[in-house]
Design a protein around this motif. Structure first.
Motif, PDB file in Angstrom:
ATOM      1  N   GLY A 210       0.779  -1.236   0.000  1.00  0.00           N
ATOM      2  CA  GLY A 210       0.000   0.000   0.000  1.00  0.00           C
ATOM      3  C   GLY A 210       0.807   1.281   0.000  1.00  0.00           C
ATOM      4  N   PHE A 211       2.103   1.189  -0.295  1.00  0.00           N
ATOM      5  CA  PHE A 211       2.904   2.407  -0.407  1.00  0.00           C
ATOM      6  C   PHE A 211       2.516   3.149  -1.687  1.00  0.00           C
ATOM      7  N   GLY A 212       2.584   4.472  -1.646  1.00  0.00           N
ATOM      8  CA  GLY A 212       2.188   5.278  -2.791  1.00  0.00           C
ATOM      9  C   GLY A 212       3.305   5.448  -3.805  1.00  0.00           C
ATOM     10  N   ASN A 213       3.027   6.251  -4.825  1.00  0.00           N
ATOM     11  CA  ASN A 213       4.014   6.512  -5.878  1.00  0.00           C
ATOM     12  C   ASN A 213       4.807   7.776  -5.592  1.00  0.00           C
ATOM     13  N   CYS A 214       5.955   7.880  -6.233  1.00  0.00           N
ATOM     14  CA  CYS A 214       6.826   9.047  -6.069  1.00  0.00           C
ATOM     15  C   CYS A 214       6.377  10.165  -7.018  1.00  0.00           C
ATOM     16  N   THR A 215       6.309  11.392  -6.498  1.00  0.00           N
ATOM     17  CA  THR A 215       5.994  12.537  -7.345  1.00  0.00           C
ATOM     18  C   THR A 215       7.113  13.580  -7.290  1.00  0.00           C
ATOM     19  N   ASN A 216       8.320  13.125  -6.951  1.00  0.00           N
ATOM     20  CA  ASN A 216       9.540  13.939  -7.063  1.00  0.00           C
ATOM     21  C   ASN A 216       9.525  15.230  -6.253  1.00  0.00           C
ATOM     22  N   THR A 217       8.972  15.201  -5.042  1.00  0.00           N
ATOM     23  CA  THR A 217       9.018  16.395  -4.195  1.00  0.00           C
ATOM     24  C   THR A 217      10.268  16.418  -3.307  1.00  0.00           C
ATOM     25  N   SER A 218      10.941  15.268  -3.203  1.00  0.00           N
ATOM     26  CA  SER A 218      12.205  15.139  -2.446  1.00  0.00           C
ATOM     27  C   SER A 218      12.062  15.377  -0.949  1.00  0.00           C
ATOM     28  N   GLU A 219      10.845  15.331  -0.440  1.00  0.00           N
ATOM     29  CA  GLU A 219      10.671  15.421   1.017  1.00  0.00           C
ATOM     30  C   GLU A 219      11.349  14.246   1.711  1.00  0.00           C
ATOM     31  N   CYS A 220      11.396  13.105   1.026  1.00  0.00           N
ATOM     32  CA  CYS A 220      12.012  11.910   1.602  1.00  0.00           C
ATOM     33  C   CYS A 220      13.488  12.146   1.895  1.00  0.00           C
ATOM     34  N   GLU A 221      14.191  12.762   0.948  1.00  0.00           N
ATOM     35  CA  GLU A 221      15.622  13.034   1.142  1.00  0.00           C
ATOM     36  C   GLU A 221      15.830  14.007   2.302  1.00  0.00           C
ATOM     37  N   ALA A 222      14.957  15.014   2.399  1.00  0.00           N
ATOM     38  CA  ALA A 222      15.089  16.012   3.472  1.00  0.00           C
ATOM     39  C   ALA A 222      14.845  15.388   4.841  1.00  0.00           C
ATOM     40  N   ALA A 223      13.970  14.370   4.908  1.00  0.00           N
ATOM     41  CA  ALA A 223      13.619  13.766   6.199  1.00  0.00           C
ATOM     42  C   ALA A 223      14.539  12.619   6.585  1.00  0.00           C
ATOM     43  N   CYS A 224      15.275  12.072   5.640  1.00  0.00           N
ATOM     44  CA  CYS A 224      16.085  10.876   5.914  1.00  0.00           C
ATOM     45  C   CYS A 224      17.192  11.179   6.920  1.00  0.00           C
ATOM     46  N   PRO A 225      17.240  10.460   8.044  1.00  0.00           N
ATOM     47  CA  PRO A 225      18.292  10.722   9.037  1.00  0.00           C
ATOM     48  C   PRO A 225      19.680  10.313   8.551  1.00  0.00           C
ATOM     49  N   LYS A 226      19.752   9.525   7.501  1.00  0.00           N
ATOM     50  CA  LYS A 226      21.043   9.123   6.941  1.00  0.00           C
ATOM     51  C   LYS A 226      21.337   9.870   5.644  1.00  0.00           C
TER      52      LYS A 226
END
Length: 247
Positions: A210-226
């Motif tokens: 049930g994970f969604g699709n990527c829409t290239n907002t890059s919030e994931c990179e900003a939130a990643c602790p690594k």
């Protein structure tokens, strides 16, 4: 200092949840965020109230078990660290701090701030194993790996699977997690025998969870602790296209 805490309380997966406000006094700036929650729980136990459930383990930024949303940001406002490494000196006396669990369909709430992140484990399991025997340390030199690829694979392998990328994404996409896990093997010769099967199986498993699709907002990179780079998502897409053409 004294803080006002608005914490999500939920007795169980099917129980309704709500924010409950607490006052945390005598908070030292030298405390970690989890130590502040420990102190709050000690006060609640003394009052005969139920402590706040939150997950934690290493408290050294290694495991990512401490994952919570702090004032709407995964792991809090400071980039490149987990919630357990967040110190109270980053807050001011009188601040209001809102603490919530990860919000994603694939991460159902178990209790209070604790969510079930086993969906990520099942995606990893779908990827399977590496059949090439890597041997001991001296044997590793028998398979030359370009330094650029070795560095990129090490960067991808830094992913601790905390799920911050999913929690930060408006689509609850796990593409950064998938990209890191696929990249760390695709960049190394030892990961090539199962390369095609692995990416197809992991993407299919992520869709089922049930994970969604990527829409290239890059919030994931900003939130990643690594601080995993979104370039690994681009590599994932290339690996997926390559696998689809060969399947």
């Amino acid at each position: 200092m004294t803080l006002t805490l608005k914490i999500w309380r939920q007795k169980g997966p099917d129980a309704p949840g709500r924010f409950v406000t607490y006052e945390a006094g005598d908070v030292s700036p030298d405390m970690s965020f989890l130590e502040m929650l420990d102190m709050l729980n000690q006060d609640l136990i003394k009052k005969g109230e139920e402590p706040v459930a939150f997950e934690n383990d290493c408290r050294e930024g290694i495991c990512g078990a401490c994952s919570v949303m702090i004032n709407g940001q995964a792991h809090g406002s400071k980039r490149g660290i987990t919630a357990c490494q967040l110190h109270m000196r980053l807050f001011n006396n009188g601040d209001t701090v809102t603490i919530e669990p990860w919000r994603a369909k694939a991460f159902p709430v178990i209790k209070d701030l604790v969510v079930d992140r086993s969906a990520l484990d099942r995606v990893m399991q779908a990827g399977g194993f590496v059949s090439v025997r890597t041997g001991a340390v001296p044997d590793a030199n028998a398979v030359p790996v370009p330094k650029e690829n070795a560095d990129k694979a090490m960067d991808a392998a830094a992913c601790i699977g905390c799920g911050a990328c999913v929690a930060a994404c408006k689509n609850a996409s796990a593409m950064l997690f998938l990209g890191a896990k696929v990249s760390q093997y695709a960049l190394l010769p030892q990961g090539h025998p199962e390369r095609t099967r692995r990416v197809l199986a992991m993407v299919e498993a992520a869709d089922k969870e049930g994970f969604g699709n990527c829409t290239n907002t890059s919030e994931c990179e900003a939130a990643c602790p690594k601080e995993i780079s979104v370039t690994h998502i681009a590599r994932l897409n290339r690996e997926l296209l390559r696998a689809a053409l060969r399947a």
